[in-house]
Enzyme design. Structure first.
Site, mmCIF file in Angstrom:
data_model
loop_
_atom_site.group_PDB
_atom_site.id
_atom_site.type_symbol
_atom_site.label_atom_id
_atom_site.label_comp_id
_atom_site.label_asym_id
_atom_site.label_seq_id
_atom_site.Cartn_x
_atom_site.Cartn_y
_atom_site.Cartn_z
ATOM 1 N N ALA A 13 0.812 -1.227 0.000
ATOM 2 C CA ALA A 13 0.000 0.000 0.000
ATOM 3 C C ALA A 13 0.840 1.270 0.000
ATOM 4 C CB ALA A 13 -0.929 -0.001 1.208
ATOM 5 N N ALA A 18 0.178 1.422 -5.838
ATOM 6 C CA ALA A 18 -1.004 1.591 -4.988
ATOM 7 C C ALA A 18 -1.471 3.044 -4.982
ATOM 8 C CB ALA A 18 -0.689 1.118 -3.569
ATOM 9 N N ARG A 46 5.267 -2.669 4.583
ATOM 10 C CA ARG A 46 6.282 -2.775 5.626
ATOM 11 C C ARG A 46 6.472 -1.494 6.418
ATOM 12 N NH1 ARG A 46 9.950 -6.911 2.339
ATOM 13 N NH2 ARG A 46 9.632 -5.312 0.760
ATOM 14 N N HIS A 239 0.881 -6.931 -22.721
ATOM 15 C CA HIS A 239 -0.124 -6.000 -23.249
ATOM 16 C C HIS A 239 -0.400 -6.215 -24.744
ATOM 17 C CE1 HIS A 239 0.506 -4.356 -19.393
ATOM 18 N NE2 HIS A 239 1.437 -3.474 -19.670
ATOM 19 N N LYS A 333 10.179 2.530 -25.730
ATOM 20 C CA LYS A 333 10.249 3.676 -24.814
ATOM 21 C C LYS A 333 11.093 4.754 -25.468
ATOM 22 C CE LYS A 333 9.413 1.417 -20.449
ATOM 23 N NZ LYS A 333 8.314 2.226 -19.940
ATOM 24 N N GLN A 367 -4.976 4.743 -27.243
ATOM 25 C CA GLN A 367 -4.642 5.956 -26.505
ATOM 26 C C GLN A 367 -3.578 6.748 -27.234
ATOM 27 O OE1 GLN A 367 -3.307 3.932 -22.949
ATOM 28 N NE2 GLN A 367 -1.188 4.095 -23.532
#
Ligand code: BG6
Length: 480
Positions: A13, A18, A46, A239, A333, A367
């Site tokens: 998290a 996240a 953690r 993907h 990239k 996109q």
């Protein structure tokens, strides 16, 4: 029933994924009243973070208008945070106590979703600890797993076997976030709900298919992670290959997840493993003005790395529908722009009577700026009778002005909550996908004989690409 409750546990998290994706997506669903009743979120990681700090980090990544501020506050009230380790019973027991505490006042079924936004090194112990200590005894348990799912056939199987010791395939949701994108979800409808596309969707009418992913950014400090994987694993194996399977699959018997995935697996199994002749590899160097660093300048990247940051590959599907038709996948990239699209180039018109016809093309732009458009020939308006290229253009920004396109993660988390697995990767699908790439990856990484072609940061593509796509049958300015 109204007494049921659902807790989503976000593991990892305090990590980037996240904050950037999971929490904003959950808020997006909350805002649209799409979360189940009696819903809470427990963050787990953690680092020892105070709850107030954690919440302010969550909210700093969420865009909320003034009217939405109140909703955001309500949403944050449903979030708690527990810190603990990924390989320690005591930690998981504390996590379980926190989840129990939330669910104890509800008398109905107690559902739990575990979202593993974790580095691969802790996947296995975490999934085991969750099963042992945090698993709901009366309710559905669903485990969301993020890539990487291994590095090749063997490591992926090891991971699958380790997960399978504790979790049933039915409970595991392997995310490929491209399957949550609006235009990727649109592909099946375009194909199977339009009689005219269905009629021409085969080797007789389609000449080649190109699926392209471009990003204008480099590894941006993620070089350490990236160098271990490379663009083929980062983008192509998951993907782009997923998009390919949807473009190529037969119509499933129903929209049921198993029917859909059965068809996808069949496509993958009909593709032979790639060889070095089927690929072009590239790696970005600095930009010509020196403002952008090259890949080898990223701190995490070894100076002699031959890891590709660009790859193009030609796939051939050996079945009745596609035999001999190239599917060219390209990804890179540090190129000139952000763009993901599927471009289907049709065959020449047989017995053509017009000068300089161009091939028809159907483009699905994933996109940015979602669109479906078709390049076709039209009479030059006026007294001339010349055939000229024109476009049938369905640009979403114009056609669906008031519709906000949801983030892929919103769509996928909603699917998990509904128990719909059609847009998640099945274990045999993953295995079939790895088999296509594993021999090539071993060849590239073992012998290091294939040096990637260096391209400048911001370039349109490596210089060799035109020749590569032409070799595989694509005609850029497809006039004949
Ligand atoms: C991720 C890759 O899976 O997809 C990243 O790891 C990449 O390297 C990202 O930038 C692209 O996703 P999107 O949704 O921004 O096209």
């Amino acid at each position: 029933s109204a007494k049921d409750s659902t807790v989503v546990v976000v593991l990892g998290a305090s990590g980037d994924l996240a904050f950037k994706k999971t929490y904003p997506a959950l808020f997006g669903l909350y805002k649209n009243s799409l979360l189940p009743q009696n819903f809470s979120i427990v963050g787990y990681a953690r680092s020892a973070i105070e709850l107030a700090d954690f919440k302010s980090r969550v909210s700093s990544r969420i865009k909320a208008s003034d009217e939405e501020k109140k909703l955001l506050q309500e949403f944050l009230d449903k979030c708690t945070y527990v810190s603990g380790k990924y390989d320690e019973a005591e930690s998981f027991k504390r996590l379980n106590a926190a989840v129990d505490e939330i669910q104890k006042s509800f008398t109905g079924r107690k559902h739990r979703v575990f979202y593993m936004a974790l580095p691969p090194s802790v996947f296995i112990p975490a999934s085991q600890g969750l099963k042992e200590w945090v698993y709901a005894s009366d309710g559905n348990n669903r485990l969301i797993v993020e890539k990487p799912f291994g590095k090749d056939t063997e490591s992926s199987r090891e991971l699958a076997n380790a997960l399978a010791q504790h979790w049933k395939e039915d409970e595991i949701y392997r995310i490929d976030h491209y399957l949550g994108k609006e235009m990727v979800k649109n592909l099946m409808i375009l194909r199977f709900a339009n009689v005219f596309f269905g009629a021409v969707w085969n080797r007789q009418y389609i000449h080649n298919v190109q699926i392209t992913f471009k990003e204008p950014i480099g590894t941006q400090g993620r070089g350490g992670y990236f160098d271990e994987f490379g663009i083929i694993r980062d983008i192509m194996q998951n993907h782009l290959l997923q998009i390919l399977t949807i473009v190529a699959m037969e119509k499933p018997v129903t929209l049921d997840a198993e029917d859909v995935r059965n068809e996808k697996v069949k496509v993958l199994r009909a593709i032979s493993p790639l060889t070095v002749d089927d690929v072009l590899l590239g790696q970005y160097g600095p930009s010509p003005d020196g403002k952008e660093e090259g890949y080898l300048d990223d701190k995490g990247v070894p100076k002699d790395s031959v890891t590709p940051t660009f790859a193009a590959a030609a796939f051939y599907i050996k079945n009745e529908r596609w035999d001999g038709i190239p599917f060219i996948l390209k990804c890179g990239k540090a190129l000139d722009q952000q763009k993901t699209e599927v471009r289907i180039q049709f065959q020449d018109v047989p017995g053509n009577i017009y000068p300089s016809l161009k091939r028809n093309e159907l483009v699905v732009r994933v996109q940015p700026e979602e669109a479906v458009y078709m390049k076709f020939m039209n009479k030059q308006p006026g007294l001339s009778s010349t055939a000229v290229t024109s476009e049938l253009d369905l640009s979403y920004a114009r056609r669906y002005k008031d519709v906000k396109i949801s983030d892929a993660y919103e769509s996928l988390i909603l699917d998990v909550l509904n128990g719909d697995k059609a847009n998640f990767v099945r274990d045999d699908e993953l295995d079939a996908a790895w088999k296509i790439f594993t021999p090539l990856l071993h060849e590239i990484e073992g012998k290091k004989t294939i040096k990637p072609e260096i391209y400048a940061f911001g370039q349109r593509a490596p210089d060799g690409l035109s020749a590569f796509v032409e070799k595989h049958g694509f005609r850029r300015d497809a006039a004949y």
